[in-house]
Design a protein around this motif. Structure first.
Motif, mmCIF file in Angstrom:
data_model
loop_
_atom_site.group_PDB
_atom_site.id
_atom_site.type_symbol
_atom_site.label_atom_id
_atom_site.label_comp_id
_atom_site.label_asym_id
_atom_site.label_seq_id
_atom_site.Cartn_x
_atom_site.Cartn_y
_atom_site.Cartn_z
ATOM 1 N N ILE A 128 -4.997 10.471 6.548
ATOM 2 C CA ILE A 128 -4.165 11.411 7.302
ATOM 3 C C ILE A 128 -4.814 12.789 7.339
ATOM 4 O O ILE A 128 -4.869 13.433 8.388
ATOM 5 C CB ILE A 128 -2.743 11.463 6.696
ATOM 6 N N VAL A 129 -5.338 13.242 6.223
ATOM 7 C CA VAL A 129 -6.013 14.546 6.170
ATOM 8 C C VAL A 129 -7.230 14.554 7.097
ATOM 9 O O VAL A 129 -7.461 15.515 7.838
ATOM 10 C CB VAL A 129 -6.403 14.900 4.730
ATOM 11 N N ALA A 130 -7.992 13.475 7.100
ATOM 12 C CA ALA A 130 -9.163 13.389 7.980
ATOM 13 C C ALA A 130 -8.743 13.395 9.447
ATOM 14 O O ALA A 130 -9.364 14.061 10.279
ATOM 15 C CB ALA A 130 -9.967 12.125 7.665
ATOM 16 N N GLY A 131 -7.670 12.676 9.760
ATOM 17 C CA GLY A 131 -7.172 12.656 11.141
ATOM 18 C C GLY A 131 -6.706 14.020 11.607
ATOM 19 O O GLY A 131 -7.012 14.444 12.725
ATOM 20 N N MET B 134 0.839 -1.171 0.000
ATOM 21 C CA MET B 134 0.000 0.000 0.000
ATOM 22 C C MET B 134 0.895 1.249 0.000
ATOM 23 O O MET B 134 1.843 1.338 0.766
ATOM 24 C CB MET B 134 -0.899 -0.021 1.232
ATOM 25 N N LYS B 135 0.587 2.193 -0.850
ATOM 26 C CA LYS B 135 1.398 3.386 -0.993
ATOM 27 C C LYS B 135 0.972 4.449 0.022
ATOM 28 O O LYS B 135 -0.143 4.433 0.528
ATOM 29 C CB LYS B 135 1.244 3.950 -2.397
ATOM 30 N N LEU B 136 1.883 5.351 0.265
ATOM 31 C CA LEU B 136 1.584 6.448 1.190
ATOM 32 C C LEU B 136 0.477 7.340 0.629
ATOM 33 O O LEU B 136 -0.303 7.915 1.385
ATOM 34 C CB LEU B 136 2.850 7.274 1.448
ATOM 35 N N ALA B 137 0.374 7.405 -0.692
ATOM 36 C CA ALA B 137 -0.689 8.203 -1.312
ATOM 37 C C ALA B 137 -2.070 7.625 -1.001
ATOM 38 O O ALA B 137 -3.057 8.371 -0.959
ATOM 39 C CB ALA B 137 -0.481 8.258 -2.821
ATOM 40 N N ASP B 138 -2.148 6.327 -0.756
ATOM 41 C CA ASP B 138 -3.418 5.715 -0.380
ATOM 42 C C ASP B 138 -3.849 6.151 1.021
ATOM 43 O O ASP B 138 -5.032 6.151 1.337
ATOM 44 C CB ASP B 138 -3.320 4.190 -0.425
ATOM 45 N N TRP B 139 -2.881 6.483 1.849
ATOM 46 C CA TRP B 139 -3.163 6.896 3.227
ATOM 47 C C TRP B 139 -3.442 8.392 3.340
ATOM 48 O O TRP B 139 -3.869 8.867 4.396
ATOM 49 C CB TRP B 139 -1.979 6.546 4.131
ATOM 50 N N ALA B 140 -3.202 9.151 2.292
ATOM 51 C CA ALA B 140 -3.352 10.609 2.354
ATOM 52 C C ALA B 140 -4.739 11.055 2.803
ATOM 53 O O ALA B 140 -4.850 11.921 3.676
ATOM 54 C CB ALA B 140 -2.989 11.234 1.006
ATOM 55 N N PRO B 141 -5.834 10.501 2.280
ATOM 56 C CA PRO B 141 -7.152 10.946 2.760
ATOM 57 C C PRO B 141 -7.376 10.647 4.242
ATOM 58 O O PRO B 141 -7.986 11.440 4.957
ATOM 59 C CB PRO B 141 -8.143 10.159 1.902
ATOM 60 N N THR C 57 -7.715 16.865 10.461
ATOM 61 C CA THR C 57 -8.915 17.694 10.592
ATOM 62 C C THR C 57 -9.621 17.433 11.915
ATOM 63 O O THR C 57 -10.045 18.375 12.593
ATOM 64 C CB THR C 57 -9.875 17.420 9.417
ATOM 65 N N ILE C 58 -9.735 16.178 12.292
ATOM 66 C CA ILE C 58 -10.391 15.838 13.558
ATOM 67 C C ILE C 58 -9.595 16.365 14.738
ATOM 68 O O ILE C 58 -10.158 16.960 15.665
ATOM 69 C CB ILE C 58 -10.595 14.313 13.657
ATOM 70 N N VAL C 59 -8.285 16.179 14.721
ATOM 71 C CA VAL C 59 -7.448 16.677 15.816
ATOM 72 C C VAL C 59 -7.534 18.198 15.905
ATOM 73 O O VAL C 59 -7.660 18.765 16.997
ATOM 74 C CB VAL C 59 -5.984 16.205 15.632
ATOM 75 N N GLY C 60 -7.510 18.877 14.772
ATOM 76 C CA GLY C 60 -7.651 20.336 14.777
ATOM 77 C C GLY C 60 -8.992 20.778 15.318
ATOM 78 O O GLY C 60 -9.091 21.762 16.059
ATOM 79 N N GLY C 61 -10.041 20.058 14.963
ATOM 80 C CA GLY C 61 -11.374 20.385 15.485
ATOM 81 C C GLY C 61 -11.468 20.207 16.985
ATOM 82 O O GLY C 61 -12.086 21.014 17.685
#
Length: 137
Positions: free
Chosen positions: A10-13, A1-8, A15-19
């Motif tokens: 990571i972005v969601a995580g 699995m590529k790191l690009a597959d994990w990008a969404p 966002t949640i931590v920032g919220g």
């Protein structure tokens, strides 16, 4: 699995931590609550039992602020080190997921380093009373 597959993910995580941080930041501080209580105290009638009760509460809160909260600090060097440990842990976990195969052995040190980082962040990022060297009392 590529790191690009994990990008969404990571972005969601992020966002949640920032919220969560933003929601915690919006809570009123103790001094702001005391200020609102003093304003409410002035609005209550003179012969009210609630006025006396609120005055005692305000007095106790101010005493606590003066005696305790002004002396509590965070240990910034330890907090930065703990965040660094957590970043290394995330990097190691991402590497072992992205490369697979024999790279899974990185999961063990990543978990250990992550636990050290989480423990350190819990100790140093929380405001506490500390001695001159920064150790919690």
């Amino acid at each position: 699995m590529k790191l690009a597959d994990w990008a969404p993910i990571i972005v969601a995580g992020v966002t949640i931590v920032g919220g969560v941080f933003q929601a915690r930041r919006k809570r009123p501080m103790t001094r702001e609550i005391v200020k609102q209580d003093v304003e409410l105290l002035g609005l209550l009638p003179e012969d009210s039992e609630a006025k006396e009760l609120l005055a005692k509460h305000i007095d106790a809160t101010v005493r606590k602020i003066v005696e305790d909260e002004d002396q509590r600090t965070r240990e910034y060097a330890g907090s930065c080190l703990a965040i660094g440990f957590l970043a290394v842990s995330v990097f190691l976990l991402a590497s072992c997921v992205a490369r697979g195969g024999a790279w899974w052995w990185l999961a063990a040190p990543a978990v250990f380093i992550g636990l050290l980082g989480a423990t350190g962040l819990g100790q140093d990022a929380v405001p506490r009373r500390r001695d001159a060297r920064g150790r919690p009392l």
